[in-house]
Design a protein around this motif. Structure first.
Motif, PDB file in Angstrom:
ATOM      1  N   PHE A 129       0.832  -1.207   0.000  1.00  0.00           N
ATOM      2  CA  PHE A 129       0.000   0.000   0.000  1.00  0.00           C
ATOM      3  C   PHE A 129       0.868   1.259   0.000  1.00  0.00           C
ATOM      4  CE2 PHE A 129      -3.493  -2.771   1.488  1.00  0.00           C
ATOM      5  CZ  PHE A 129      -4.465  -2.372   0.579  1.00  0.00           C
ATOM      6  N   GLY A 130       2.045   1.193   0.599  1.00  0.00           N
ATOM      7  CA  GLY A 130       2.947   2.339   0.604  1.00  0.00           C
ATOM      8  C   GLY A 130       3.414   2.708  -0.796  1.00  0.00           C
ATOM      9  N   TYR A 131       3.762   1.709  -1.597  1.00  0.00           N
ATOM     10  CA  TYR A 131       4.161   1.971  -2.986  1.00  0.00           C
ATOM     11  C   TYR A 131       3.004   2.600  -3.764  1.00  0.00           C
ATOM     12  CZ  TYR A 131       8.311  -0.949  -2.217  1.00  0.00           C
ATOM     13  OH  TYR A 131       9.482  -1.473  -1.747  1.00  0.00           O
ATOM     14  N   LEU A 132       1.810   2.033  -3.594  1.00  0.00           N
ATOM     15  CA  LEU A 132       0.629   2.579  -4.279  1.00  0.00           C
ATOM     16  C   LEU A 132       0.372   4.015  -3.842  1.00  0.00           C
ATOM     17  CD1 LEU A 132      -1.866  -0.410  -4.035  1.00  0.00           C
ATOM     18  CD2 LEU A 132      -0.661   0.369  -6.070  1.00  0.00           C
ATOM     19  N   TYR A 133       0.439   4.252  -2.545  1.00  0.00           N
ATOM     20  CA  TYR A 133       0.183   5.585  -2.006  1.00  0.00           C
ATOM     21  C   TYR A 133       1.175   6.605  -2.565  1.00  0.00           C
ATOM     22  CZ  TYR A 133      -0.293   9.420   1.296  1.00  0.00           C
ATOM     23  OH  TYR A 133      -0.463  10.657   1.840  1.00  0.00           O
ATOM     24  N   THR A 134       2.452   6.217  -2.662  1.00  0.00           N
ATOM     25  CA  THR A 134       3.472   7.137  -3.176  1.00  0.00           C
ATOM     26  C   THR A 134       3.162   7.543  -4.609  1.00  0.00           C
ATOM     27  OG1 THR A 134       5.167   6.211  -1.727  1.00  0.00           O
ATOM     28  CG2 THR A 134       5.931   7.388  -3.684  1.00  0.00           C
ATOM     29  N   ILE A 135       2.861   6.569  -5.458  1.00  0.00           N
ATOM     30  CA  ILE A 135       2.559   6.890  -6.861  1.00  0.00           C
ATOM     31  C   ILE A 135       1.284   7.716  -6.951  1.00  0.00           C
ATOM     32  CG2 ILE A 135       1.946   5.908  -9.103  1.00  0.00           C
ATOM     33  CD1 ILE A 135       3.867   3.567  -8.393  1.00  0.00           C
ATOM     34  N   ASP A 136       0.244   7.344  -6.202  1.00  0.00           N
ATOM     35  CA  ASP A 136      -1.003   8.113  -6.200  1.00  0.00           C
ATOM     36  C   ASP A 136      -0.766   9.559  -5.757  1.00  0.00           C
ATOM     37  OD1 ASP A 136      -2.737   6.182  -7.158  1.00  0.00           O
ATOM     38  OD2 ASP A 136      -3.355   5.498  -5.168  1.00  0.00           O
ATOM     39  N   THR A 137       0.061   9.744  -4.731  1.00  0.00           N
ATOM     40  CA  THR A 137       0.355  11.085  -4.225  1.00  0.00           C
ATOM     41  C   THR A 137       1.061  11.925  -5.279  1.00  0.00           C
ATOM     42  OG1 THR A 137       0.487  10.251  -1.961  1.00  0.00           O
ATOM     43  CG2 THR A 137       1.524  12.378  -2.400  1.00  0.00           C
ATOM     44  N   TRP A 138       2.059  11.338  -5.949  1.00  0.00           N
ATOM     45  CA  TRP A 138       2.770  12.067  -7.002  1.00  0.00           C
ATOM     46  C   TRP A 138       1.817  12.470  -8.123  1.00  0.00           C
ATOM     47  CZ3 TRP A 138       7.569   8.385  -7.608  1.00  0.00           C
ATOM     48  CH2 TRP A 138       8.390   8.509  -6.482  1.00  0.00           C
ATOM     49  N   MET A 139       0.888  11.580  -8.445  1.00  0.00           N
ATOM     50  CA  MET A 139      -0.081  11.895  -9.499  1.00  0.00           C
ATOM     51  C   MET A 139      -0.980  13.067  -9.075  1.00  0.00           C
ATOM     52  SD  MET A 139      -1.095   8.033 -10.706  1.00  0.00           S
ATOM     53  CE  MET A 139      -2.450   8.548 -11.749  1.00  0.00           C
ATOM     54  N   LEU A 140      -1.479  13.012  -7.844  1.00  0.00           N
ATOM     55  CA  LEU A 140      -2.360  14.077  -7.353  1.00  0.00           C
ATOM     56  C   LEU A 140      -1.640  15.421  -7.259  1.00  0.00           C
ATOM     57  CD1 LEU A 140      -4.334  12.171  -4.579  1.00  0.00           C
ATOM     58  CD2 LEU A 140      -5.242  13.059  -6.742  1.00  0.00           C
ATOM     59  N   GLN A 141      -0.349  15.390  -6.933  1.00  0.00           N
ATOM     60  CA  GLN A 141       0.433  16.623  -6.828  1.00  0.00           C
ATOM     61  C   GLN A 141       0.925  17.125  -8.185  1.00  0.00           C
ATOM     62  OE1 GLN A 141       3.516  15.521  -4.050  1.00  0.00           O
ATOM     63  NE2 GLN A 141       2.207  15.883  -2.275  1.00  0.00           N
ATOM     64  N   LYS A 142       0.665  16.346  -9.240  1.00  0.00           N
ATOM     65  CA  LYS A 142       1.058  16.714 -10.609  1.00  0.00           C
ATOM     66  C   LYS A 142       2.562  16.948 -10.723  1.00  0.00           C
ATOM     67  CE  LYS A 142      -3.437  18.735 -11.530  1.00  0.00           C
ATOM     68  NZ  LYS A 142      -4.179  19.918 -11.905  1.00  0.00           N
ATOM     69  N   LEU A 143       3.327  16.076 -10.061  1.00  0.00           N
ATOM     70  CA  LEU A 143       4.778  16.203 -10.082  1.00  0.00           C
ATOM     71  C   LEU A 143       5.365  15.450 -11.269  1.00  0.00           C
ATOM     72  CD1 LEU A 143       5.552  15.562  -6.311  1.00  0.00           C
ATOM     73  CD2 LEU A 143       5.606  17.744  -7.513  1.00  0.00           C
ATOM     74  N   PRO A 144       6.352  16.053 -11.955  1.00  0.00           N
ATOM     75  CA  PRO A 144       7.071  15.265 -12.958  1.00  0.00           C
ATOM     76  C   PRO A 144       7.903  14.206 -12.241  1.00  0.00           C
ATOM     77  CG  PRO A 144       8.029  17.458 -12.770  1.00  0.00           C
ATOM     78  CD  PRO A 144       6.827  17.427 -11.880  1.00  0.00           C
ATOM     79  N   ILE A 145       7.947  13.041 -12.819  1.00  0.00           N
ATOM     80  CA  ILE A 145       8.632  11.900 -12.219  1.00  0.00           C
ATOM     81  C   ILE A 145       9.851  11.561 -13.066  1.00  0.00           C
ATOM     82  CG2 ILE A 145       8.395   9.442 -11.664  1.00  0.00           C
ATOM     83  CD1 ILE A 145       5.354  10.012 -11.344  1.00  0.00           C
ATOM     84  N   ARG A 146      10.959  11.302 -12.419  1.00  0.00           N
ATOM     85  CA  ARG A 146      12.168  10.861 -13.109  1.00  0.00           C
ATOM     86  C   ARG A 146      12.168   9.334 -13.120  1.00  0.00           C
ATOM     87  NH1 ARG A 146      15.549  12.706 -16.671  1.00  0.00           N
ATOM     88  NH2 ARG A 146      15.289  14.707 -15.636  1.00  0.00           N
ATOM     89  N   LEU A 147      12.215   8.743 -14.308  1.00  0.00           N
ATOM     90  CA  LEU A 147      12.292   7.298 -14.469  1.00  0.00           C
ATOM     91  C   LEU A 147      13.707   6.927 -14.883  1.00  0.00           C
ATOM     92  CD1 LEU A 147      11.162   4.387 -14.916  1.00  0.00           C
ATOM     93  CD2 LEU A 147      10.616   5.123 -17.247  1.00  0.00           C
ATOM     94  N   ILE A 148      14.323   6.039 -14.124  1.00  0.00           N
ATOM     95  CA  ILE A 148      15.654   5.531 -14.459  1.00  0.00           C
ATOM     96  C   ILE A 148      15.584   4.011 -14.430  1.00  0.00           C
ATOM     97  CG2 ILE A 148      18.062   5.358 -13.751  1.00  0.00           C
ATOM     98  CD1 ILE A 148      17.771   8.161 -12.517  1.00  0.00           C
ATOM     99  N   ILE A 149      15.989   3.397 -15.535  1.00  0.00           N
ATOM    100  CA  ILE A 149      16.100   1.945 -15.600  1.00  0.00           C
ATOM    101  C   ILE A 149      17.577   1.648 -15.802  1.00  0.00           C
ATOM    102  CG2 ILE A 149      15.400  -0.179 -16.749  1.00  0.00           C
ATOM    103  CD1 ILE A 149      12.844   1.245 -17.619  1.00  0.00           C
ATOM    104  N   THR A 150      18.197   1.117 -14.764  1.00  0.00           N
ATOM    105  CA  THR A 150      19.639   0.876 -14.827  1.00  0.00           C
ATOM    106  C   THR A 150      19.942  -0.167 -15.895  1.00  0.00           C
ATOM    107  OG1 THR A 150      19.559  -0.814 -13.103  1.00  0.00           O
ATOM    108  CG2 THR A 150      19.948   1.450 -12.383  1.00  0.00           C
ATOM    109  N   GLN A 151      21.161  -0.142 -16.388  1.00  0.00           N
ATOM    110  CA  GLN A 151      21.643  -1.029 -17.440  1.00  0.00           C
ATOM    111  C   GLN A 151      20.921  -0.813 -18.772  1.00  0.00           C
ATOM    112  OE1 GLN A 151      21.634  -5.053 -15.975  1.00  0.00           O
ATOM    113  NE2 GLN A 151      22.810  -4.513 -14.160  1.00  0.00           N
TER     114      GLN A 151
END
Length: 131
Positions: free
Chosen positions: A75-97
């Motif tokens: 639920f913590g992972y879900l809450y974090t993503i939901d919060t970022w969406m509600l705050q309209k924050l740009p998200i940095r995606l990094i996929i190593t390798q």
């Protein structure tokens, strides 16, 4: 390989606990087709459009031996993503390798809570050009 999502210059970082089996990258191009009087259709090669990436995985409720991160609950992972969406924050995606390191926003985020408690999810992120 690891997948990280972060906001505000790594002020808050989320490392995916379970790697997806695969992810799909879409790199569209804004090509245009014109109808001419004498030559029929002509295609003009346009500029690249915004990239997008999507994957499906799950957030675990148990401690599996293959977990890449154990810092939060399902639920913590879900809450974090939901919060970022509600705050309209740009998200940095990094996929190593991989060369994937992009600013993006969530276009779609859906999840299902299974009977055993694990939470399957699907996410689609699209590129954001920071001005």
């Amino acid at each position: 390989m690891d997948i990280y999502l972060s906001v505000n210059n790594r002020e808050q970082i989320l490392k995916l606990p379970v790697l997806p089996a695969e992810f799909t990258v879409s790199k569209p191009h804004a090509n245009e087709v014109f109808e001419t009087v004498t030559q029929g259709q002509l295609k003009l090669i346009g500029r690249p459009s915004l990239k997008s990436i999507s994957w499906s995985s799950f957030f675990p409720v148990r401690d599996y031996p293959f977990l890449r991160d154990r810092s939060d609950t399902a639920f913590g992972y879900l809450y974090t993503i939901d919060t970022w969406m509600l705050q309209k924050l740009p998200i940095r995606l990094i996929i190593t390798q991989t060369p994937i390191n992009m600013a993006c926003c969530v276009d779609d985020f859906s999840y299902t809570i299974k009977k055993d408690g694990d939470m399957n999810y699907s996410i689609t992120l699209s590129e954001v050009k920071l001005i």
